[in-house]
Scaffold this motif. Structure first.
Motif, PDB file in Angstrom:
ATOM      1  N   PRO A 129      -6.448   9.606 -17.287  1.00 17.72           N
ATOM      2  CA  PRO A 129      -5.927  10.185 -18.537  1.00 17.72           C
ATOM      3  C   PRO A 129      -5.632   9.070 -19.541  1.00 17.72           C
ATOM      4  CG  PRO A 129      -4.230  10.208 -16.842  1.00 17.72           C
ATOM      5  CD  PRO A 129      -5.509   9.735 -16.184  1.00 17.72           C
ATOM      6  N   THR A 130      -5.782   9.390 -20.809  1.00 19.83           N
ATOM      7  CA  THR A 130      -5.507   8.412 -21.863  1.00 19.83           C
ATOM      8  C   THR A 130      -4.149   8.650 -22.516  1.00 19.83           C
ATOM      9  OG1 THR A 130      -6.613   9.758 -23.524  1.00 19.83           O
ATOM     10  CG2 THR A 130      -7.964   8.128 -22.347  1.00 19.83           C
ATOM     11  N   THR A 131      -3.511   9.763 -22.183  1.00 25.23           N
ATOM     12  CA  THR A 131      -2.180  10.088 -22.686  1.00 25.23           C
ATOM     13  C   THR A 131      -1.336  10.543 -21.508  1.00 25.23           C
ATOM     14  OG1 THR A 131      -3.096  10.738 -24.816  1.00 25.23           O
ATOM     15  CG2 THR A 131      -0.889  11.525 -24.310  1.00 25.23           C
ATOM     16  N   VAL A 132      -0.160   9.906 -21.331  1.00 26.85           N
ATOM     17  CA  VAL A 132       0.658  10.151 -20.152  1.00 26.85           C
ATOM     18  C   VAL A 132       2.101  10.422 -20.569  1.00 26.85           C
ATOM     19  CG1 VAL A 132       1.499   9.145 -17.995  1.00 26.85           C
ATOM     20  CG2 VAL A 132      -0.806   8.620 -18.785  1.00 26.85           C
ATOM     21  N   LEU A 133       2.684  11.466 -20.015  1.00 28.63           N
ATOM     22  CA  LEU A 133       4.103  11.771 -20.229  1.00 28.63           C
ATOM     23  C   LEU A 133       4.947  10.706 -19.520  1.00 28.63           C
ATOM     24  CD1 LEU A 133       6.320  13.829 -21.176  1.00 28.63           C
ATOM     25  CD2 LEU A 133       6.123  14.845 -18.906  1.00 28.63           C
ATOM     26  N   VAL A 134       5.866  10.054 -20.260  1.00 30.54           N
ATOM     27  CA  VAL A 134       6.729   9.030 -19.656  1.00 30.54           C
ATOM     28  C   VAL A 134       8.205   9.420 -19.678  1.00 30.54           C
ATOM     29  CG1 VAL A 134       5.148   7.117 -20.044  1.00 30.54           C
ATOM     30  CG2 VAL A 134       6.840   7.689 -21.797  1.00 30.54           C
ATOM     31  N   ALA A 135       8.577  10.417 -20.490  1.00 34.52           N
ATOM     32  CA  ALA A 135       9.968  10.868 -20.535  1.00 34.52           C
ATOM     33  C   ALA A 135      10.007  12.293 -21.063  1.00 34.52           C
ATOM     34  CB  ALA A 135      10.812   9.966 -21.434  1.00 34.52           C
ATOM     35  N   LYS A 136      10.967  13.046 -20.550  1.00 32.17           N
ATOM     36  CA  LYS A 136      11.158  14.418 -21.033  1.00 32.17           C
ATOM     37  C   LYS A 136      12.629  14.764 -20.933  1.00 32.17           C
ATOM     38  CE  LYS A 136      10.136  16.641 -16.610  1.00 32.17           C
ATOM     39  NZ  LYS A 136      11.266  17.475 -16.334  1.00 32.17           N
ATOM     40  N   PRO A 137      13.065  15.769 -21.691  1.00 34.98           N
ATOM     41  CA  PRO A 137      14.468  16.176 -21.614  1.00 34.98           C
ATOM     42  C   PRO A 137      14.801  16.680 -20.207  1.00 34.98           C
ATOM     43  CG  PRO A 137      13.398  17.146 -23.521  1.00 34.98           C
ATOM     44  CD  PRO A 137      12.328  16.514 -22.690  1.00 34.98           C
ATOM     45  N   PRO A 171       7.532  19.685 -25.266  1.00 35.95           N
ATOM     46  CA  PRO A 171       8.878  20.151 -25.598  1.00 35.95           C
ATOM     47  C   PRO A 171       9.616  19.103 -26.422  1.00 35.95           C
ATOM     48  CG  PRO A 171       8.833  19.348 -23.357  1.00 35.95           C
ATOM     49  CD  PRO A 171       7.407  19.331 -23.850  1.00 35.95           C
ATOM     50  N   PHE A 172      10.568  19.544 -27.209  1.00 35.59           N
ATOM     51  CA  PHE A 172      11.375  18.650 -28.030  1.00 35.59           C
ATOM     52  C   PHE A 172      11.933  17.523 -27.151  1.00 35.59           C
ATOM     53  CE2 PHE A 172      15.636  17.590 -29.769  1.00 35.59           C
ATOM     54  CZ  PHE A 172      15.212  17.008 -30.956  1.00 35.59           C
ATOM     55  N   VAL A 176       6.039  11.031 -29.879  1.00 32.60           N
ATOM     56  CA  VAL A 176       7.327  11.609 -29.500  1.00 32.60           C
ATOM     57  C   VAL A 176       7.452  12.975 -30.147  1.00 32.60           C
ATOM     58  CG1 VAL A 176       9.828  11.323 -29.561  1.00 32.60           C
ATOM     59  CG2 VAL A 176       8.350   9.304 -29.401  1.00 32.60           C
ATOM     60  N   SER A 177       7.735  13.993 -29.329  1.00 35.12           N
ATOM     61  CA  SER A 177       7.907  15.345 -29.841  1.00 35.12           C
ATOM     62  C   SER A 177       9.267  15.450 -30.523  1.00 35.12           C
ATOM     63  CB  SER A 177       7.812  16.360 -28.697  1.00 35.12           C
ATOM     64  OG  SER A 177       8.004  17.660 -29.189  1.00 35.12           O
ATOM     65  N   VAL A 178       9.249  15.726 -31.838  1.00 30.89           N
ATOM     66  CA  VAL A 178      10.485  15.725 -32.615  1.00 30.89           C
ATOM     67  C   VAL A 178      10.814  17.078 -33.239  1.00 30.89           C
ATOM     68  CG1 VAL A 178      10.371  13.263 -33.123  1.00 30.89           C
ATOM     69  CG2 VAL A 178       9.306  14.892 -34.687  1.00 30.89           C
ATOM     70  N   VAL A 204       5.019  15.844 -33.822  1.00 30.44           N
ATOM     71  CA  VAL A 204       5.234  14.576 -33.144  1.00 30.44           C
ATOM     72  C   VAL A 204       5.345  13.469 -34.178  1.00 30.44           C
ATOM     73  CG1 VAL A 204       4.011  15.277 -31.042  1.00 30.44           C
ATOM     74  CG2 VAL A 204       2.772  14.033 -32.810  1.00 30.44           C
ATOM     75  N   VAL A 205       6.051  12.419 -33.804  1.00 28.05           N
ATOM     76  CA  VAL A 205       6.021  11.186 -34.573  1.00 28.05           C
ATOM     77  C   VAL A 205       5.070  10.274 -33.815  1.00 28.05           C
ATOM     78  CG1 VAL A 205       7.314   9.131 -35.267  1.00 28.05           C
ATOM     79  CG2 VAL A 205       8.280  11.394 -35.635  1.00 28.05           C
ATOM     80  N   PHE A 206       4.121   9.743 -34.557  1.00 28.32           N
ATOM     81  CA  PHE A 206       3.009   8.978 -34.014  1.00 28.32           C
ATOM     82  C   PHE A 206       3.245   7.510 -34.366  1.00 28.32           C
ATOM     83  CE2 PHE A 206      -1.859   8.687 -34.123  1.00 28.32           C
ATOM     84  CZ  PHE A 206      -2.022   9.033 -32.789  1.00 28.32           C
ATOM     85  N   MET A 207       3.396   6.648 -33.354  1.00 25.61           N
ATOM     86  CA  MET A 207       3.589   5.205 -33.550  1.00 25.61           C
ATOM     87  C   MET A 207       2.465   4.512 -32.800  1.00 25.61           C
ATOM     88  SD  MET A 207       7.609   5.437 -32.714  1.00 25.61           S
ATOM     89  CE  MET A 207       7.372   6.922 -31.755  1.00 25.61           C
ATOM     90  N   VAL A 208       1.412   4.136 -33.515  1.00 22.04           N
ATOM     91  CA  VAL A 208       0.197   3.691 -32.844  1.00 22.04           C
ATOM     92  C   VAL A 208      -0.398   2.472 -33.538  1.00 22.04           C
ATOM     93  CG1 VAL A 208      -2.141   4.406 -32.207  1.00 22.04           C
ATOM     94  CG2 VAL A 208      -0.298   6.042 -32.092  1.00 22.04           C
TER      95      VAL A 208
END
Length: 186
Positions: free
Chosen positions: A53-61, A73-74, A103-105, A112-116
């Motif tokens: 995968p090229t996109t990986v979840l690293v943190a969630k609420p 999710p937010f 980051v889902s905001v 999302v806020v995209f920092m790339v």
């Protein structure tokens, strides 16, 4: 004024003049040259699952379940390292990588806020990159405009915008077409 006081004032002025001279000589005067405008066109080839995968979840609420119907999710934070290709076909020539965070905001609307960092690995801009820091309303598949806020190499002092159009969006693949206008100094 007495002589000692006058001598102290003169000494302080000379000292200040000396320090300013040393400081001004220590700074290189760097010329940025002529401003250029560059237009780029490429495709993000994002894989959301599978072997690589090229996109990986690293943190969630806390207590949030990630599912096919609730992938952003937010408060969810994703890290991405997405290949950029010359053409729509995922097997077309890779010209660079998009590496950063999403980051889902949005609490009420998916946002999302995209920092790339968009880095190039071939062609005229090989070794150069530009930075995107912007809101990305990903459900607006037809047209999204993201801000370019900096760069390095041939994109020194970059500013501009990237227009994104989502072409494919499934639970496993997202393909985004990007048309970029960059103002920069080489």
């Amino acid at each position: 004024m007495n002589n000692e006081r006058i001598n102290n004032v003169i000494f302080l002025h000379l000292l200040l003049l000396f320090v300013l001279t040393i400081v001004s000589r220590g700074h290189a005067h760097y010329s940025l040259g002529k401003e250029k405008v560059t237009h780029l066109h490429f495709f993000f080839q994002e894989r959301l699952n599978g072997d690589h995968p090229t996109t990986v979840l690293v943190a969630k609420p806390k207590d949030t379940v990630i599912s096919a119907s609730n992938t952003l999710p937010f408060g969810a934070v994703y890290v991405l390292d997405v290949p950029l290709t010359e053409g729509l076909d995922p097997n077309s020539k890779v010209v660079g990588q998009a590496q950063g965070l999403a980051v889902s905001v949005g609490q009420d609307k998916l946002m999302v806020v995209f920092m790339v960092d968009i880095g190039f690995t071939s062609g005229e801009f090989n070794g150069s990159s530009f930075s995107v820091l912007s809101r990305n309303p990903i459900l607006e598949t037809n047209h999204r405009e993201l801000a370019i806020v900096g760069g390095r190499g041939k994109f020194r002092m970059a500013r501009g915008f990237a227009e994104h159009h989502t072409l494919t969006a499934t639970t496993s693949v997202v393909v985004v077409e990007s048309n970029v206008t960059i103002f920069h100094y080489e």
